[in-house]
Design a protein around this motif. Structure first.
Motif, PDB file in Angstrom:
ATOM      1  N   SER A  52       0.871  -1.166   0.000  1.00  0.00           N
ATOM      2  CA  SER A  52       0.000   0.000   0.000  1.00  0.00           C
ATOM      3  C   SER A  52       0.909   1.217   0.000  1.00  0.00           C
ATOM      4  N   ASP A  53       1.053   1.837  -1.155  1.00  0.00           N
ATOM      5  CA  ASP A  53       2.018   2.927  -1.323  1.00  0.00           C
ATOM      6  C   ASP A  53       1.333   4.179  -1.841  1.00  0.00           C
ATOM      7  N   GLU A  54       1.883   5.316  -1.423  1.00  0.00           N
ATOM      8  CA  GLU A  54       1.455   6.592  -1.969  1.00  0.00           C
ATOM      9  C   GLU A  54       2.128   6.753  -3.336  1.00  0.00           C
ATOM     10  N   ARG A  55       1.333   7.010  -4.380  1.00  0.00           N
ATOM     11  CA  ARG A  55       1.880   7.137  -5.740  1.00  0.00           C
ATOM     12  C   ARG A  55       1.329   8.383  -6.403  1.00  0.00           C
ATOM     13  N   ARG A  56       2.101   8.865  -7.359  1.00  0.00           N
ATOM     14  CA  ARG A  56       1.694  10.031  -8.143  1.00  0.00           C
ATOM     15  C   ARG A  56       1.893   9.715  -9.624  1.00  0.00           C
ATOM     16  N   PHE A  57       0.872   9.994 -10.420  1.00  0.00           N
ATOM     17  CA  PHE A  57       0.915   9.698 -11.846  1.00  0.00           C
ATOM     18  C   PHE A  57       0.612  10.959 -12.642  1.00  0.00           C
ATOM     19  N   ARG A  58       1.265  11.085 -13.786  1.00  0.00           N
ATOM     20  CA  ARG A  58       1.000  12.201 -14.700  1.00  0.00           C
ATOM     21  C   ARG A  58       0.386  11.659 -15.981  1.00  0.00           C
ATOM     22  N   PHE A  59      -0.708  12.291 -16.378  1.00  0.00           N
ATOM     23  CA  PHE A  59      -1.382  11.969 -17.624  1.00  0.00           C
ATOM     24  C   PHE A  59      -1.144  13.113 -18.604  1.00  0.00           C
ATOM     25  N   ARG A  60      -0.733  12.777 -19.818  1.00  0.00           N
ATOM     26  CA  ARG A  60      -0.536  13.767 -20.877  1.00  0.00           C
ATOM     27  C   ARG A  60      -1.646  13.573 -21.908  1.00  0.00           C
ATOM     28  N   TRP A  61      -2.209  14.679 -22.347  1.00  0.00           N
ATOM     29  CA  TRP A  61      -3.361  14.645 -23.240  1.00  0.00           C
ATOM     30  C   TRP A  61      -3.089  15.440 -24.509  1.00  0.00           C
ATOM     31  N   THR A  62      -3.861  15.157 -25.546  1.00  0.00           N
ATOM     32  CA  THR A  62      -3.879  15.980 -26.748  1.00  0.00           C
ATOM     33  C   THR A  62      -5.325  16.408 -26.978  1.00  0.00           C
ATOM     34  N   TYR A  63      -5.478  17.542 -27.618  1.00  0.00           N
ATOM     35  CA  TYR A  63      -6.818  18.049 -27.912  1.00  0.00           C
ATOM     36  C   TYR A  63      -6.844  18.501 -29.364  1.00  0.00           C
ATOM     37  N   ARG A  64      -7.535  17.731 -30.189  1.00  0.00           N
ATOM     38  CA  ARG A  64      -7.657  18.040 -31.615  1.00  0.00           C
ATOM     39  C   ARG A  64      -9.130  18.100 -31.965  1.00  0.00           C
ATOM     40  N   GLY A  65      -9.519  19.186 -32.579  1.00  0.00           N
ATOM     41  CA  GLY A  65     -10.936  19.366 -32.890  1.00  0.00           C
ATOM     42  C   GLY A  65     -11.712  19.487 -31.602  1.00  0.00           C
ATOM     43  N   LEU A  66     -12.524  18.509 -31.319  1.00  0.00           N
ATOM     44  CA  LEU A  66     -13.265  18.473 -30.054  1.00  0.00           C
ATOM     45  C   LEU A  66     -12.965  17.193 -29.284  1.00  0.00           C
ATOM     46  N   ARG A  67     -11.849  16.537 -29.586  1.00  0.00           N
ATOM     47  CA  ARG A  67     -11.543  15.255 -28.953  1.00  0.00           C
ATOM     48  C   ARG A  67     -10.329  15.368 -28.037  1.00  0.00           C
ATOM     49  N   LEU A  68     -10.543  15.042 -26.779  1.00  0.00           N
ATOM     50  CA  LEU A  68      -9.474  14.946 -25.797  1.00  0.00           C
ATOM     51  C   LEU A  68      -8.999  13.503 -25.790  1.00  0.00           C
ATOM     52  N   ALA A  69      -7.706  13.290 -26.025  1.00  0.00           N
ATOM     53  CA  ALA A  69      -7.188  11.924 -26.138  1.00  0.00           C
ATOM     54  C   ALA A  69      -5.936  11.765 -25.280  1.00  0.00           C
ATOM     55  N   LEU A  70      -5.755  10.555 -24.784  1.00  0.00           N
ATOM     56  CA  LEU A  70      -4.616  10.225 -23.932  1.00  0.00           C
ATOM     57  C   LEU A  70      -3.359  10.056 -24.779  1.00  0.00           C
ATOM     58  N   ALA A  71      -2.342  10.866 -24.484  1.00  0.00           N
ATOM     59  CA  ALA A  71      -1.075  10.779 -25.219  1.00  0.00           C
ATOM     60  C   ALA A  71      -0.056   9.946 -24.450  1.00  0.00           C
ATOM     61  N   GLY A  72      -0.213   9.858 -23.135  1.00  0.00           N
ATOM     62  CA  GLY A  72       0.715   9.059 -22.350  1.00  0.00           C
ATOM     63  C   GLY A  72       0.487   9.247 -20.860  1.00  0.00           C
ATOM     64  N   PHE A  73       1.116   8.385 -20.094  1.00  0.00           N
ATOM     65  CA  PHE A  73       1.043   8.483 -18.642  1.00  0.00           C
ATOM     66  C   PHE A  73       2.351   7.968 -18.073  1.00  0.00           C
ATOM     67  N   SER A  74       2.686   8.442 -16.892  1.00  0.00           N
ATOM     68  CA  SER A  74       3.915   7.990 -16.248  1.00  0.00           C
ATOM     69  C   SER A  74       3.771   8.165 -14.745  1.00  0.00           C
ATOM     70  N   GLN A  75       4.589   7.412 -14.031  1.00  0.00           N
ATOM     71  CA  GLN A  75       4.604   7.546 -12.584  1.00  0.00           C
ATOM     72  C   GLN A  75       5.645   8.593 -12.223  1.00  0.00           C
ATOM     73  N   LEU A  76       5.285   9.478 -11.308  1.00  0.00           N
ATOM     74  CA  LEU A  76       6.184  10.527 -10.837  1.00  0.00           C
ATOM     75  C   LEU A  76       6.623  10.203  -9.418  1.00  0.00           C
ATOM     76  N   PRO A  77       7.765  10.735  -9.006  1.00  0.00           N
ATOM     77  CA  PRO A  77       8.116  10.553  -7.594  1.00  0.00           C
ATOM     78  C   PRO A  77       7.103  11.301  -6.725  1.00  0.00           C
ATOM     79  N   THR A  78       6.705  10.677  -5.624  1.00  0.00           N
ATOM     80  CA  THR A  78       5.761  11.353  -4.728  1.00  0.00           C
ATOM     81  C   THR A  78       6.478  12.483  -4.025  1.00  0.00           C
ATOM     82  N   GLN A  79       5.715  13.438  -3.546  1.00  0.00           N
ATOM     83  CA  GLN A  79       6.321  14.590  -2.886  1.00  0.00           C
ATOM     84  C   GLN A  79       6.978  14.174  -1.576  1.00  0.00           C
ATOM     85  N   ASP A  80       6.460  13.127  -0.904  1.00  0.00           N
ATOM     86  CA  ASP A  80       7.061  12.650   0.323  1.00  0.00           C
ATOM     87  C   ASP A  80       8.436  12.071   0.053  1.00  0.00           C
ATOM     88  N   SER A  81       8.578  11.271  -1.023  1.00  0.00           N
ATOM     89  CA  SER A  81       9.886  10.662  -1.312  1.00  0.00           C
ATOM     90  C   SER A  81      10.871  11.698  -1.819  1.00  0.00           C
TER      91      SER A  81
END
Length: 190
Positions: A156-185
């Motif tokens: 059971s760990d505290e985790r932080r993730f970043r989602f990157r998106w693109t927006y073309r026309g009227l569509r929001l789409a997932l471009a990528g995601f990654s785990q970030l270091p938590t602020q505590d660590s």
């Protein structure tokens, strides 16, 4: 002779004026009909039971509220998985994928599916906080990631993730995601 030429020229100008007047009247009537149709037309609003307020989508950019709601749903689908539903899990994430990032995302997801298939490892994520940046089209999600083997919690760990998106026309789409270091660590590392 000049009188005949003058009279014929006046008749030609008169026909042009009448044609212009008829065209203007026709366009005026068409404008009135189009305006009345636009005013009396029923509005359509898409209601989703998970959205607490009405949102609008514009080609000018993404609203922070919309980005937050899409990120919330994407994070819950992406970070909650069990071996029994891996094919559905991957298909749902790929529906959100940006066409330019589709291949890379699918390769990452296939690696996760291959690693987890046939195991008893289940993952559950509880969102604690979220920050969104509509201008950069990124969102950071922080929460607790619990890993189970059977019914036993093994992590059971505290985790932080970043989602990157693109927006073309009227569509929001997932471009990528990654785990970030938590602020505590990152505080511990100083």
């Amino acid at each position: 002779m000049l009188v005949d030429i003058s009279h014929e020229r006046q008749q030609q100008l008169l026909r042009q004026r009448n044609l212009f007047a008829m065209t203007s009247a026709g366009l005026g009537i068409a404008l009135i009909i189009a305006t009345s149709l636009a005013v009396t037309r029923e509005r359509e609003i898409v209601l989703l039971p998970t959205i607490p307020r009405q949102l609008t989508v514009s080609s000018a950019g993404v609203e922070a509220d919309y980005l937050e709601l899409v990120t919330r749903d994407a994070a819950l689908v992406l970070l909650n998985r069990s071996p029994e539903g891996l094919d559905y899990w991957m298909a749902e994430i790929l529906k959100l994928a940006d066409p330019a990032s589709y291949g890379r995302l699918k390769a990452d997801l296939v690696a996760i599916v291959d690693e987890q298939r046939g195991s008893d490892v289940t993952q559950a994520f509880v969102i604690r906080s979220m920050t969104v940046d509509p201008k950069a089209l990124t969102s950071d999600v922080t929460g607790t990631l619990k890993t189970f083997v059977g019914a036993q919690v093994i992590a059971s760990d505290e985790r932080r993730f970043r989602f990157r998106w693109t927006y073309r026309g009227l569509r929001l789409a997932l471009a990528g995601f990654s785990q970030l270091p938590t602020q505590d660590s990152s505080k511990e590392a100083r």
